[in-house]
Design a protein around this motif. Structure first.
Motif, mmCIF file in Angstrom:
data_model
loop_
_atom_site.group_PDB
_atom_site.id
_atom_site.type_symbol
_atom_site.label_atom_id
_atom_site.label_comp_id
_atom_site.label_asym_id
_atom_site.label_seq_id
_atom_site.Cartn_x
_atom_site.Cartn_y
_atom_site.Cartn_z
ATOM 1 N N GLU A 1 0.828 -1.208 0.000
ATOM 2 C CA GLU A 1 0.000 0.000 0.000
ATOM 3 C C GLU A 1 0.865 1.262 0.000
ATOM 4 O OE1 GLU A 1 -3.147 0.028 -0.466
ATOM 5 O OE2 GLU A 1 -3.411 -2.148 -0.328
ATOM 6 N N ASP B 1 0.425 4.273 1.120
ATOM 7 C CA ASP B 1 0.433 5.162 2.290
ATOM 8 C C ASP B 1 1.143 4.587 3.505
ATOM 9 O OD1 ASP B 1 -1.408 7.536 1.485
ATOM 10 O OD2 ASP B 1 -2.450 5.736 0.798
ATOM 11 N N MET C 1 -3.878 11.323 5.136
ATOM 12 C CA MET C 1 -4.223 9.932 4.850
ATOM 13 C C MET C 1 -5.666 9.688 5.280
ATOM 14 S SD MET C 1 -2.113 6.535 5.965
ATOM 15 C CE MET C 1 -2.107 7.037 7.693
ATOM 16 N N THR C 2 -6.495 9.229 4.361
ATOM 17 C CA THR C 2 -7.910 9.015 4.662
ATOM 18 C C THR C 2 -8.105 7.744 5.478
ATOM 19 O OG1 THR C 2 -8.315 7.679 2.677
ATOM 20 C CG2 THR C 2 -8.496 10.082 2.444
ATOM 21 N N SER D 1 -9.868 5.163 4.802
ATOM 22 C CA SER D 1 -9.790 3.972 3.949
ATOM 23 C C SER D 1 -8.345 3.657 3.575
ATOM 24 C CB SER D 1 -10.629 4.166 2.684
ATOM 25 O OG SER D 1 -10.186 5.282 1.941
ATOM 26 N N GLN D 2 -7.518 4.701 3.408
ATOM 27 C CA GLN D 2 -6.106 4.466 3.107
ATOM 28 C C GLN D 2 -5.396 3.803 4.293
ATOM 29 O OE1 GLN D 2 -5.190 8.530 2.028
ATOM 30 N NE2 GLN D 2 -5.103 8.033 -0.155
ATOM 31 N N SER E 1 -6.358 0.145 4.678
ATOM 32 C CA SER E 1 -5.804 -0.757 3.665
ATOM 33 C C SER E 1 -4.580 -1.521 4.154
ATOM 34 C CB SER E 1 -5.436 0.040 2.398
ATOM 35 O OG SER E 1 -4.331 0.902 2.638
#
Length: 281
Positions: A50, A52, A113-114, A116-117, A120
């Motif tokens: 990922e 992030d 960073m959201t 959902s990020q 992940s």
């Protein structure tokens, strides 16, 4: 051969003179080697693909470096206070405050960073958690926190647990401030049990009231400590809001209650007497 056995021929190449060794060492030192960049830049080891996750790792590693520096500065600050060097104490507190501002500002980067990020790669963190930051726990102890519940995250006999325990057994920053006040001529009692948390004291507040009215160096130092206390509370507030916007009220990766626990740490001053006396000024 008799008298010249230990002599070094001029211009010889066997061995090296001390100045030659120093010169070679100087030549060998570079920006990369001095800062150990090979080790530092190789210390990020994401556990997923990922994008992030690298940001998450870098920010937390930087936090640990800042915690290390703040511990270093706090030790020096206590030495300055106990030696009665007002100017050095003030400068050192201001440096710690500047570091705290940088630490708080880093939360802005993390919040790019959201949720959902983060989700992940969150499962790849296993049981690791910011609650396991031994340096931050040690910093809290230096600043006066005395709470043995923090040991739950550190095995008995480990170096991290020992570092925190040692910090809890030593005089805190506020104890050093009291010693500084006593050396400055104020009738402060310095015989409290340093293994216990600082409790508000009306008698001490009366002395602090005189200190503020004198408006000298000690009052400036006291205000710097209030700034430090406020800075730590700002850090806690920004931290809990970051956790809330990232994972809400989910359980933390280390099994903690996450934001629910962090909220309980808000608005708890490290130096309660310095806040209480304000209503009497």
């Amino acid at each position: 051969m008799g008298g010249s056995r230990g002599a070094r021929p001029s211009g010889g190449v066997r061995g090296s003179a001390p100045e030659d060794t120093a010169a070679k060492t100087q030549e060998a030192l570079s920006y990369t080697s001095y800062l150990a960049l090979d080790e530092v830049l190789g210390a990020q080891r994401p556990r997923s693909e990922e994008h992030d996750e690298l940001l998450f790792i870098v920010i937390h590693q930087v936090y640990e470096l800042w915690f290390k520096q703040m511990l270093h500065e706090a030790t020096y600050l206590q030495e300055c206070l106990e030696a009665g060097t007002t100017a050095h104490a003030i400068r050192t507190v201001r440096r710690i405050l500047s570091i705290l501002k940088v630490a708080v500002a880093q939360i802005d980067v993390l919040e790019t960073m959201t949720p959902s990020q983060f989700t992940s790669f969150r499962t790849r963190l296993d049981a690791s958690s910011g609650f396991q930051s031994a340096q931050f726990r040690e910093l809290e102890a230096v600043l006066g926190r005395r709470d043995e519940r923090v040991f739950a995250h550190y095995p008995e006999g480990g170096e991290q647990r020992k570092g925190i325990a040692d910090a809890m057994a030593r005089p805190s920053l506020f104890d050093s401030f009291l010693a500084y006040l006593k050396a400055s001529g104020y009738p402060v009692e310095c015989d409290r049990d340093v293994t216990r948390p600082v409790e508000p004291s009306p008698a001490l507040q009366a002395i602090l009231l005189d200190m503020y009215r004198d408006d000298g160096g000690p009052s400036v130092v006291a205000e710097c400590l209030v700034d430090l206390d406020e800075g730590m509370q700002e850090w806690r507030y920004r931290h809990v809001k970051m956790v809330e916007r990232t994972i809400g009220d989910k359980t933390g990766t280390g099994g903690s209650s996450g934001a629910t626990y962090l909220r309980t740490t808000l608005f708890q001053p490290m130096f309660p007497d310095l806040w209480a006396v304000r209503s009497r000024l």
